[in-house]
Write an enzyme that holds these catalytic residues in place. Structure first.
Site, mmCIF file in Angstrom:
data_model
loop_
_atom_site.group_PDB
_atom_site.id
_atom_site.type_symbol
_atom_site.label_atom_id
_atom_site.label_comp_id
_atom_site.label_asym_id
_atom_site.label_seq_id
_atom_site.Cartn_x
_atom_site.Cartn_y
_atom_site.Cartn_z
ATOM 1 N N TYR A 142 0.827 -1.215 0.000
ATOM 2 C CA TYR A 142 0.000 0.000 0.000
ATOM 3 C C TYR A 142 0.859 1.262 0.000
ATOM 4 C CZ TYR A 142 -3.986 -3.021 1.200
ATOM 5 O OH TYR A 142 -4.956 -3.991 1.202
ATOM 6 N N LYS A 187 3.672 -15.457 2.835
ATOM 7 C CA LYS A 187 3.573 -16.245 1.597
ATOM 8 C C LYS A 187 5.007 -16.571 1.163
ATOM 9 C CE LYS A 187 1.128 -17.858 -1.885
ATOM 10 N NZ LYS A 187 0.289 -19.062 -1.736
ATOM 11 N N ASP A 219 -2.832 -18.120 2.332
ATOM 12 C CA ASP A 219 -4.011 -18.777 1.737
ATOM 13 C C ASP A 219 -4.568 -19.832 2.688
ATOM 14 O OD1 ASP A 219 -1.526 -19.829 1.183
ATOM 15 O OD2 ASP A 219 -1.990 -20.519 -0.831
#
Ligand code: NAD
Length: 352
Positions: A142, A187, A219
């Protein structure tokens, strides 16, 4: 104690829900002998209308000079077409960065009175849902470079060891005050930034031998939150993963309108806000749920002002009103009494 609180009412339902939270603060001051003064700050769409800027420097300054900041919500359809840099949400990102609040803490806790409002199966809810997501707030994708060249768009995801370490410490410290279980979510099977994240978390773990650290891919975490949320105590993760997982976690507890949040940095001056947006679809109708904002004020008292008894008094009042069967529309169920935003505020104050 005297405290000066910067108040950002914002857009949509923001002014309605903040009004109830301010009344709760006034009641707290009266009950416990404190003085709270409020400084109004313009941010979001209303600041664009007034100043042509979602967070003018002078407004940010008022926040930096306060003891803590209370925010309703910003944004709405009216400002959807303004230039990227001038959008209401940019004001919020600038506020977070300006205050240096790098740690966003969102509790995901089911109130026993609202168990039926959870979309999860009863047997999963019965095992209990009570965890905190600690989300890195001022780094990652972001805040990386955003670029569009022709028909290709790029957003950069970057973290330094220092940025990971400071949020990692908040994760370990938070777990230490709870059930001493910290799950680091990343991840690392794909991303370099996640491999660095994992390495830093494991080196920090040596300083916190009393906390059990585990790793989980994001996930899988998204799946585990709905499959077996009782396994979690504290989750620590980067900005975008935390943004997504914390919305998912809020939903399994019943309503987005119930969840408070705190954002803290190196000082005790924090930013406190409900996790939902400005809900333009119900703005001005006096039907919004003010509890997420009222519980945010309780977090402010607990974490920024070191007033645990005052925070307990608010949280107990909320619980008592739910026990009495009063519900705003978003948490309504059979046999309960439906009330509006200001009436919910009245009830909580009367229970204090
Ligand atoms: P939203 O959270 O505003 O609303 C989603 C749904 O939840 C709506 O149906 C709404 O009515 C309901 N809802 C939200 N808060 C509620 C409450 N307190 N009581 C009862 N129902 C409630 O999300 P959105 O519709 O995606 O976004 C609306 C605007 O808010 C957008 O402009 C968005 O950018 C902005 N937004 C701001 C913040 C913030 O200020 N921190 C956060 C998220 C979204």
């Amino acid at each position: 104690m005297n405290k000066n609180i910067a108040v950002i009412r914002g857009d949509g339902i923001g002014p309605e829900i903040v009004e109830q939270a301010l009344r709760v603060l006034e009641k707290t001051a009266e009950k416990f002998g404190h003085t709270f003064s409020f400084t109004d700050v313009d941010m979001g769409g209303c600041a664009i209308d007034k100043w042509g800027n979602p967070l003018p420097e002078a407004e940010l300054q008022k926040c930096l000079e306060s003891d803590s900041v209370l925010l309703g919500a910003v944004g709405g359809e009216k400002w959807n077409n303004v230039a990227g840099d001038m959008r209401p949400e940019k004001g919020l990102l600038r506020l977070r960065a300006g205050m240096g609040v790098y740690s966003n803490n969102r509790p995901a806790k089911i109130w026993k009175q609202l168990a039926e409002a959870s979309p999860l199966k009863k047997e999963i809810v019965e095992k209990g849902i009570d965890f905190i997501i600690v989300r890195e707030l001022i780094g990652g994708i972001y805040f990386g470079e955003h670029k569009t060249a022709g028909n290709v768009a790029t957003d950069i995801l970057q973290y330094s060891e220092e940025e990971i370490e400071r949020i990692g410490r908040i994760g370990f410290e938070t777990a230490r005050k709870r059930n001493k279980k910290l799950c680091s979510v990343e991840k690392s099977n794909v991303l370099d930034s996640s491999r660095l994240w994992k390495k830093v978390m494991h080196s920090l773990a040596e300083e916190y031998p009393d906390v059990e650290l585990s790793d989980m891919l994001v996930d899988n975490c998204a799946m585990q939150i709905v499959k077996n949320p009782a396994q979690f105590d504290v989750i620590v993760t980067e900005n975008m993963f935390g943004d997504i997982l914390s919305d998912e976690a809020s939903m399994i507890t019943g309503s987005i309108g119930m969840i408070p949040s705190s954002s803290l940095g190196a000082t005790s001056c924090g930013l406190y806000e409900p996790i939902h947006g400005s809900a333009p679809d119900i703005a001005g109708m006096d039907v919004a749920n003010p509890i997420g904002t009222i519980l945010s004020v309780a977090m402010m008292l607990r974490f920024s002002f070191d007033m645990p008894n005052e925070a307990d008094s608010i949280e107990n009042a909320v619980s008592a009103v739910l026990d009495d069967g009063f519900r705003t529309a978003d948490i309504m169920s059979d046999g309960c009494k439906k009330v509006g935003c200001s009436e919910m505020g009245n009830l909580i104050i009367s229970r204090m």
